[in-house]
Write a protein that holds these residues in place. Sequence first.
Motif, PDB file in Angstrom:
ATOM      1  N   GLY A 141       6.642   0.911   0.298  1.00 49.83           N
ATOM      2  CA  GLY A 141       5.942   0.693  -0.971  1.00 49.83           C
ATOM      3  C   GLY A 141       4.443   0.898  -0.817  1.00 49.83           C
ATOM      4  O   GLY A 141       3.784   1.453  -1.705  1.00 49.83           O
ATOM      5  N   GLN A 142       3.896   0.454   0.331  1.00 52.40           N
ATOM      6  CA  GLN A 142       2.453   0.619   0.565  1.00 52.40           C
ATOM      7  C   GLN A 142       2.098   2.093   0.755  1.00 52.40           C
ATOM      8  O   GLN A 142       1.101   2.579   0.233  1.00 52.40           O
ATOM      9  CB  GLN A 142       2.029  -0.205   1.784  1.00 52.40           C
ATOM     10  CG  GLN A 142       2.052  -1.706   1.493  1.00 52.40           C
ATOM     11  CD  GLN A 142       2.064  -2.537   2.763  1.00 52.40           C
ATOM     12  OE1 GLN A 142       2.339  -2.046   3.855  1.00 52.40           O
ATOM     13  NE2 GLN A 142       1.762  -3.821   2.618  1.00 52.40           N
ATOM     14  N   ARG A 143       2.971   2.816   1.473  1.00 49.39           N
ATOM     15  CA  ARG A 143       2.734   4.258   1.665  1.00 49.39           C
ATOM     16  C   ARG A 143       2.720   4.977   0.324  1.00 49.39           C
ATOM     17  O   ARG A 143       1.911   5.862   0.073  1.00 49.39           O
ATOM     18  CB  ARG A 143       3.848   4.871   2.512  1.00 49.39           C
ATOM     19  CG  ARG A 143       3.650   4.625   3.977  1.00 49.39           C
ATOM     20  CD  ARG A 143       4.780   5.245   4.763  1.00 49.39           C
ATOM     21  NE  ARG A 143       5.084   4.367   5.861  1.00 49.39           N
ATOM     22  CZ  ARG A 143       6.077   4.524   6.713  1.00 49.39           C
ATOM     23  NH1 ARG A 143       6.902   5.549   6.557  1.00 49.39           N
ATOM     24  NH2 ARG A 143       6.271   3.684   7.680  1.00 49.39           N
ATOM     25  N   GLN A 144       3.664   4.552  -0.516  1.00 43.47           N
ATOM     26  CA  GLN A 144       3.760   5.143  -1.838  1.00 43.47           C
ATOM     27  C   GLN A 144       2.456   4.916  -2.614  1.00 43.47           C
ATOM     28  O   GLN A 144       1.967   5.804  -3.311  1.00 43.47           O
ATOM     29  CB  GLN A 144       4.951   4.494  -2.551  1.00 43.47           C
ATOM     30  CG  GLN A 144       5.670   5.397  -3.514  1.00 43.47           C
ATOM     31  CD  GLN A 144       4.845   5.637  -4.704  1.00 43.47           C
ATOM     32  OE1 GLN A 144       4.059   4.776  -5.084  1.00 43.47           O
ATOM     33  NE2 GLN A 144       4.998   6.801  -5.283  1.00 43.47           N
ATOM     34  N   ARG A 145       1.885   3.709  -2.452  1.00 44.74           N
ATOM     35  CA  ARG A 145       0.640   3.406  -3.166  1.00 44.74           C
ATOM     36  C   ARG A 145      -0.531   4.219  -2.598  1.00 44.74           C
ATOM     37  O   ARG A 145      -1.422   4.609  -3.342  1.00 44.74           O
ATOM     38  CB  ARG A 145       0.343   1.899  -3.091  1.00 44.74           C
ATOM     39  CG  ARG A 145       1.399   1.078  -3.809  1.00 44.74           C
ATOM     40  CD  ARG A 145       0.820  -0.130  -4.496  1.00 44.74           C
ATOM     41  NE  ARG A 145       0.230  -1.082  -3.575  1.00 44.74           N
ATOM     42  CZ  ARG A 145       0.899  -2.043  -2.947  1.00 44.74           C
ATOM     43  NH1 ARG A 145       2.194  -2.177  -3.164  1.00 44.74           N
ATOM     44  NH2 ARG A 145       0.289  -2.874  -2.155  1.00 44.74           N
ATOM     45  N   VAL A 146      -0.508   4.493  -1.290  1.00 46.72           N
ATOM     46  CA  VAL A 146      -1.555   5.343  -0.704  1.00 46.72           C
ATOM     47  C   VAL A 146      -1.472   6.745  -1.324  1.00 46.72           C
ATOM     48  O   VAL A 146      -2.489   7.345  -1.690  1.00 46.72           O
ATOM     49  CB  VAL A 146      -1.426   5.431   0.834  1.00 46.72           C
ATOM     50  CG1 VAL A 146      -2.480   6.387   1.402  1.00 46.72           C
ATOM     51  CG2 VAL A 146      -1.562   4.047   1.461  1.00 46.72           C
ATOM     52  N   ALA A 147      -0.228   7.230  -1.456  1.00 48.15           N
ATOM     53  CA  ALA A 147      -0.048   8.563  -2.056  1.00 48.15           C
ATOM     54  C   ALA A 147      -0.601   8.579  -3.479  1.00 48.15           C
ATOM     55  O   ALA A 147      -1.238   9.547  -3.905  1.00 48.15           O
ATOM     56  CB  ALA A 147       1.424   8.955  -2.044  1.00 48.15           C
ATOM     57  N   MET A 148      -0.385   7.487  -4.212  1.00 50.26           N
ATOM     58  CA  MET A 148      -0.938   7.414  -5.573  1.00 50.26           C
ATOM     59  C   MET A 148      -2.456   7.299  -5.528  1.00 50.26           C
ATOM     60  O   MET A 148      -3.154   7.897  -6.351  1.00 50.26           O
ATOM     61  CB  MET A 148      -0.332   6.235  -6.324  1.00 50.26           C
ATOM     62  CG  MET A 148       1.105   6.504  -6.739  1.00 50.26           C
ATOM     63  SD  MET A 148       1.583   5.571  -8.171  1.00 50.26           S
ATOM     64  CE  MET A 148       1.785   3.960  -7.465  1.00 50.26           C
TER      65      MET A 148
END
Length: 356
Positions: A141-148
């Motif tokens: 989930g955190q990686r996903q937020r970095v991508a965003m």
Amino acid sequence: MASIQLKNVVKRYGTGKHELQVIHGVDAVIADREFVVIVGPSGCGKSTLLRMVAGLEEVTEGEILIGDRVVNNLEPSERDIAMVFQNYALYPHMSVFDNMAYGLKIKKVPIGEIRARVDKAAGILELGPFLDRKPRQLSGGQRQRVAMGRAIVRQPQVFLFDEPLSNLDAKLRAQTRIEIQKLHRELGITSLFVTHDQVEAMTLAQRMIVMKAGRMEQIGTPEEVYQRPATTFVASFIGSPPMNLMKGTADGTQFNVSGPALPLPGPAPRHGELILGLRPEHASLDTSDAPGWPLRVEMIEMLGAERLVYGRLGDDLFTVRIDGTRVPPAVGELLSLRMETRHLHWFDPATGQRVE
Ligand SMILES: Nc1ncnc2c1ncn2[C@@H]1O[C@H](COP(=O)(O)OP(=O)(O)O)[C@@H](O)[C@H]1O
Ligand SMILES: [Mg+2]
């Protein structure tokens, strides 16, 4: 800020006898600041369409405009878009800060400005404490937020999302959906979001485009699409469990299916062969004097707030959704279903199109 216009967009891969047409003339206008979701089963052409907007695939025919510029021949970097992919595509050897800052460094944005933009995005996405970590030290989930975050810092005119939540578990997916909605409210950036998941589409979309085999079946708000599906495909794709669809012959206020003649609460829109649709939540088990549809119960599923009753009307499978707190019928029982005229959906069996 900018609108996106798709004008008779066609995509063919290959040439000669290897030619494969995957997009068959899509027309749509996404308004400035709008959040539009493209939804459809795997392989229907969602990514291809999005990648043409991004400039990662050539447009075979037709035009794509971002704002008032035709972008067909512009490089991705010239289109002022930012894309978020399913597999995040983070640089593993770079910190969270550097991952978010990378695109800006390439563009030679001054370091003070970079720091300000990354800090702001990290604040919105609650990534502040993780800026020094490497991607492998983060949860999915955190990686996903970095991508965003990486997309946000670029302050693009358009966000393009290709199934960015598919690698998250159900709970995190629901949370991230809420974050994406919040983000869109705060930043108001025109967004095209691709997913195969109809729940994701219904919850995120201001308007949704339902696609099937390279064609647009319907475009509308989630309410419009759910309440007035344009085709049998949309009727069965949007909504879980799907709408009950039965083929039969209409004759006034009777509909003849495989077994019994079903009494209709109002007249059918025309005589002859039709497909009749009724959503599981619109069939009632409440008794009344009016004649009902005979449903033989075969199985019951308890889902907590609701129960699904599966049975047969003649040879047709039929599902009814009832309140979880109510005493369920017994397997084998013969029920009498009632419904309202306004909840009946009619379709042409030859074309699958809605009949009013
Ligand atoms: N580079 C390619 N060459 C040939 N066919 C492709 C290529 N990319 C995608 N396709 C085909 O185009 C169709 C649509 O693919 P895609 O846009 O990835 O679908 P979706 O994202 O909706 O799952 C599929 O049939 C796929 O096999
Ligand atoms: Mg795809």
